[in-house]
Design an enzyme around this catalytic site. Sequence first.
Site, short mmCIF file in Angstrom:
data_model
loop_
_atom_site.label_atom_id
_atom_site.label_comp_id
_atom_site.label_asym_id
_atom_site.label_seq_id
_atom_site.Cartn_x
_atom_site.Cartn_y
_atom_site.Cartn_z
N GLY A 38 0.79 -1.23 0.00
CA GLY A 38 0.00 0.00 0.00
C GLY A 38 0.81 1.27 0.00
N GLY A 39 2.11 1.17 0.32
CA GLY A 39 2.95 2.35 0.30
C GLY A 39 2.65 3.33 1.41
N CYS A 41 0.95 6.23 1.40
CA CYS A 41 -0.40 6.81 1.47
C CYS A 41 -1.30 6.00 2.36
CB CYS A 41 -0.99 6.92 0.06
SG CYS A 41 -2.69 7.55 0.05
N HIS A 438 -27.70 26.70 -4.46
CA HIS A 438 -27.74 27.50 -3.23
C HIS A 438 -28.56 26.74 -2.19
CE1 HIS A 438 -28.01 30.98 -0.56
NE2 HIS A 438 -29.30 30.65 -0.42
#
Length: 461
Positions: A38-39, A41, A438
């Site tokens: 997964g490294g 991150c 909005h």
Amino acid sequence: MKHFDHLIIGTGQATGTLLGKLIPTKTAIGVIEAHKVGGSCVNYGCTPTKTLVASAKAFHQANRGDFYGFDTGNLNLNFAKVRERMNRIRNGSSDGLKSWMENTSNVTLIFGSAKFTDDKQVAVNGETYTADNIYINVGTRPSAPPIPGLSTVDWLDSARLLNLENVPEHLLIIGGGYIGAEFAQVFRRFGAKVSIIQRGSQLMPREDGDVADAVREILEEEGITVYCNATTKEITETNDQKKVEIVVDGAVKTLYGDQLLVATGRMPNSDTLSLEHTKIKTNERGYIEVDNYCETAVQGVYAVGDVNGHGGFTHTAVNDAEIVLDKLFGGNRTLDGRIMIYGLFTDPPLGRVGMTEKAAIEKGIKVLKATRSMNKISRAKEMGETKGFAKLLVDAETDLIIGASILGVGGDEIINMFATIMHSNIPCRHYRKVVLVHPTVSELMPWVLDGIKEVQEKNRD
């Protein structure tokens, strides 16, 4: 010696993108991982830290009950549960990626440290592997400056900090970049006293001064002490207390804390690969040199993710992989066509895309600038989150937006809208005509451009 069609070294986020396209080709794929799947991150970066950010925000908002009109009573932080939640999420992501690879018939997952023995030959645990295409995705690791005494004390980097089982009494942070700012707010909200020591004149030196000053004000309002123009003179440790001597504007000051985080930068892991046995080149900082398609000096060998020095973020690593896949399977994405975008995940967050104001001025661009405070938008006031502002930069000659900084609630999401606008070359005057929902925070953004219109009218006068 085993041969693969594709060999990927490292399992950071670019690897998942590569596999998504390569697996359906039914070719033989090897994936090498030296540590945890997964490294950074998944294991030490985005996933665990943003989980902590969310917990810290929820706790902070609960403590604002009186502002919103309700009584929360006595709140107590259960840091063990905070950590359990963080670990469950990050371990789940890592285990999921590992399971995917292990259960895919044409993928072989190999654990061990990869060393090049030739241009397209890699050794792992005494075994040698070759491949038609090799993808280097080994990332970066935290680095520390040469501070006297640092090697003699028990200090933390951004990965080891995540292993703390208790909230510090006083967390000292050397480095006022993104990592330092995020962790400072998280642990302050968890109840720690926090001090940031920043060598430069402002936090987040890559940002414009107005953005950096606003972030500093937000942190200081929450009780975080920030020392800028501060040089760390010496660090010692006695009875589990870190003693940090700093020089601030010529005056010596001594700080004491039970935990010390060093967050002063990262360095590429290219030095772990024995690249001296190849024609692959690195620059003076150790980043692997690549062309516009992430290909190294060796044909068929690519460097993606943080190790090539062209991003340093998960999203740029993923885009690197997409660029490589475009070259292999047809497409036109290139590194020089990418517009840099990233976020600071404090509360409120900062979203940044394109050029800063100072960079645009240095390039000689005639810049039109407009800013609007978040306290001018109804939705932000309704949510009680009015800190920050939006700043848009427009090229006066082309009417194109060249940069945006959104510091405020939703800024990390809103910034993606500007990335799309800039990539599509939509003129400022056309974006102003867009009808947005909005009440939302993003509806403020076209109104910010009214400031550009005012500047244009003044220039005409």
